[in-house]
Design a protein around this motif. Structure first.
Motif, short mmCIF file in Angstrom:
data_model
loop_
_atom_site.label_atom_id
_atom_site.label_comp_id
_atom_site.label_asym_id
_atom_site.label_seq_id
_atom_site.Cartn_x
_atom_site.Cartn_y
_atom_site.Cartn_z
N VAL A 197 18.36 105.66 2.24
CA VAL A 197 17.03 105.57 1.93
C VAL A 197 16.25 105.13 3.06
O VAL A 197 15.12 105.79 3.21
CB VAL A 197 16.84 104.33 0.85
CG1 VAL A 197 15.35 104.05 0.67
CG2 VAL A 197 17.63 104.76 -0.63
N CYS B 42 12.89 110.59 -4.65
CA CYS B 42 13.06 109.62 -3.62
C CYS B 42 11.94 109.61 -2.35
O CYS B 42 11.29 108.86 -2.12
CB CYS B 42 14.57 109.40 -2.84
SG CYS B 42 14.55 108.16 -1.72
N TYR C 143 10.95 100.38 0.17
CA TYR C 143 12.31 100.63 0.22
C TYR C 143 13.00 100.57 -1.06
O TYR C 143 13.88 101.37 -1.26
CB TYR C 143 13.16 99.62 1.12
CG TYR C 143 14.60 99.45 0.96
CD1 TYR C 143 15.35 100.43 1.54
CD2 TYR C 143 15.14 98.20 0.47
CE1 TYR C 143 16.89 100.40 1.28
CE2 TYR C 143 16.31 98.33 0.35
CZ TYR C 143 17.27 99.14 0.81
OH TYR C 143 18.79 99.16 0.44
N GLY D 131 12.18 103.43 -3.18
CA GLY D 131 12.97 104.82 -2.37
C GLY D 131 14.29 104.74 -3.32
O GLY D 131 15.09 105.72 -3.72
N LEU E 146 16.00 107.62 -5.68
CA LEU E 146 17.09 108.32 -5.33
C LEU E 146 18.20 108.16 -6.45
O LEU E 146 19.02 108.96 -6.83
CB LEU E 146 17.86 107.75 -3.85
CG LEU E 146 18.93 108.75 -3.27
CD1 LEU E 146 18.27 109.80 -2.87
CD2 LEU E 146 19.62 107.77 -2.30
#
Length: 406
Positions: free
Chosen positions: A134, A169, A187, A190, A194
């Motif tokens: 990520v 993502c 973050y 993300g 994902l």
């Protein structure tokens, strides 16, 4: 004549030309059929479909309904207004970032495949492997979002589930960045992007890859994946509330027609609403075993129309500015008669991106590729204009081959 009609105005005897929704979102085997019962109308309405296209030459008319052309023109005018706001500048060129982005995307798809395999075996997600990926995706987006965003359009049917997770993502990180969310939130979002489809590891491949309409029973199995994914991730150490929320609620809709909790607009978190927009956009632009993906520019316009009911309209408009009114990788026709692929948005006008021209529609031949900045005038590398976005199938060209110009 084709017209756009609100579902509430449907009557028996009208001919449905297009239900105007994703293939998985309605209970009908086909998109085109004659309405023969009130029950069919009820199914359309209860499925959350708010408008459809009818063919007045094959069924009843609605005199004051707009034609498809009139509806599209109205949408295009509203989209042009959205395009007027500035976007974030890029730090590196596409050429500098493209190679790194290719490697990151390949590694990320492999990681998602491993996560899915582990989930099927009852293993927890290894966050020490997911977190660095990520971070790599985020770093690439910060350098030049066009590289990974352009690559997100390239998917194979066999690896769709893994590549879709990488794309969600990528798009979600870019979306957070364009909204100037802080690094920690970006973050976490993300991570959620994902891992959002981890629950699909428990869906049989025969259902995931079925080349046709799912039965009601099969659809119910698919609809379990947000809850299954949530349960899997909850057993993994180091997972925060944001990835869990995105995984559980990325299929919720603001009008309460989503799943698994049928949350309404006030109940769905902002990041889950963002994830829902990203998830649908990436899904409808991809070729699947059961439907043909639509061009990104057309998908954005559909998302804009659907946002009146299913998505947060303000967030949808911000997403459109994030990826560009003509997203990276979009095939466009220029006034000069040349075809080009969009490679970079302009910082202040999304209607004048940088493009790589590569084909002449007048001579129907490939031409020497070159980069054109549509924001520049005559003598400064510009002096051309986008007429409309085009379907690659129509011209039998692959615009993604020309994302880079040597």
């Amino acid at each position: 004549m084709l017209k756009k009609v609100a579902s509430s105005r449907l009557r028996v005897g009208m001919f449905i030309h297009d239900l105007d929704c994703g293939w998985m979102e309605h209970p009908f085997v086909r998109n085109r059929f004659l309405l023969t019962s009130e029950d069919e109308i009820r199914k359309i309405v209860t499925s959350g479909i708010r408008s459809v296209t009818i063919d007045c030459t094959r069924g009843l008319d609605v005199a004051d309904a707009p034609t498809v052309a009139e509806a599209e023109a109205a949408t295009e005018a509203e989209v042009a207004a959205i395009a007027a706001k500035p976007v974030a500048p890029l730090r590196t060129t596409l050429a500098e970032e493209f190679g790194r982005a290719l490697a990151i995307r390949r590694q990320a798809a492999g990681l998602v495949k491993t996560v899915m395999q582990d989930a099927r075996l009852g293993k927890a997600v290894e966050m020490d492997k997911v977190s660095p990926m990520v971070e790599s995706i985020t770093a690439s987006i910060l350098r030049n979002s066009s590289a990974l965003l352009g690559l997100s359009a390239i998917k194979t049917k066999d690896d769709y589930t893994f590549l879709h997770s990488v794309s969600v993502c990528t798009l979600l990180v870019a979306f957070c960045r364009s909204r100037k969310l802080d690094a920690a939130t970006t973050y976490q979002a993300g991570l959620g992007g994902l891992l959002h489809d981890t629950g699909k590891a428990l869906v049989p491949d025969a259902i995931l890859n079925k080349p046709g309409r799912l039965t009601d029973e099969e659809f119910e199995i698919v609809r379990r994946h947000p809850r299954d994914g949530y349960d899997i991730l909850r057993r993994s150490s180091g997972i925060g509330p944001i990835p869990l929320d995105i995984t559980l609620h990325h299929h919720e809709r603001r009008d309460g027609t989503g799943y698994p909790d049928r949350q309404g607009e006030q109940e769905i978190s902002e990041l889950a609403q963002m994830a829902a927009i990203v998830d649908v956009y990436d899904a409808i632009t991809a070729d699947r075993c059961y439907h043909k993906g639509i061009p990104a520019a057309e998908a954005l316009r559909k998302m804009y129309e659907w946002s009146k009911f299913h998505f947060n309209p303000a967030l949808t408009q911000e997403f459109m500015r994030c990826v560009g009114i003509y997203p990276v990788g979009t095939l466009v026709l220029l006034e000069s008669g040349r075809l080009a692929v969009v490679v970079e948005p302009h910082e202040t006008s999304l209607l004048t991106p940088k493009v790589n021209v590569f084909y002449s529609t007048k001579s129907q031949t490939y031409i020497k590729p070159e980069t054109v900045d549509l924001a520049r005038g005559v003598g400064f590398g510009g002096a051309d204009k986008i007429v409309r976005h085009e379907s690659p199938d129509k011209w039998q060209v692959d615009p993604l081959r020309f994302l880079q110009v040597a």
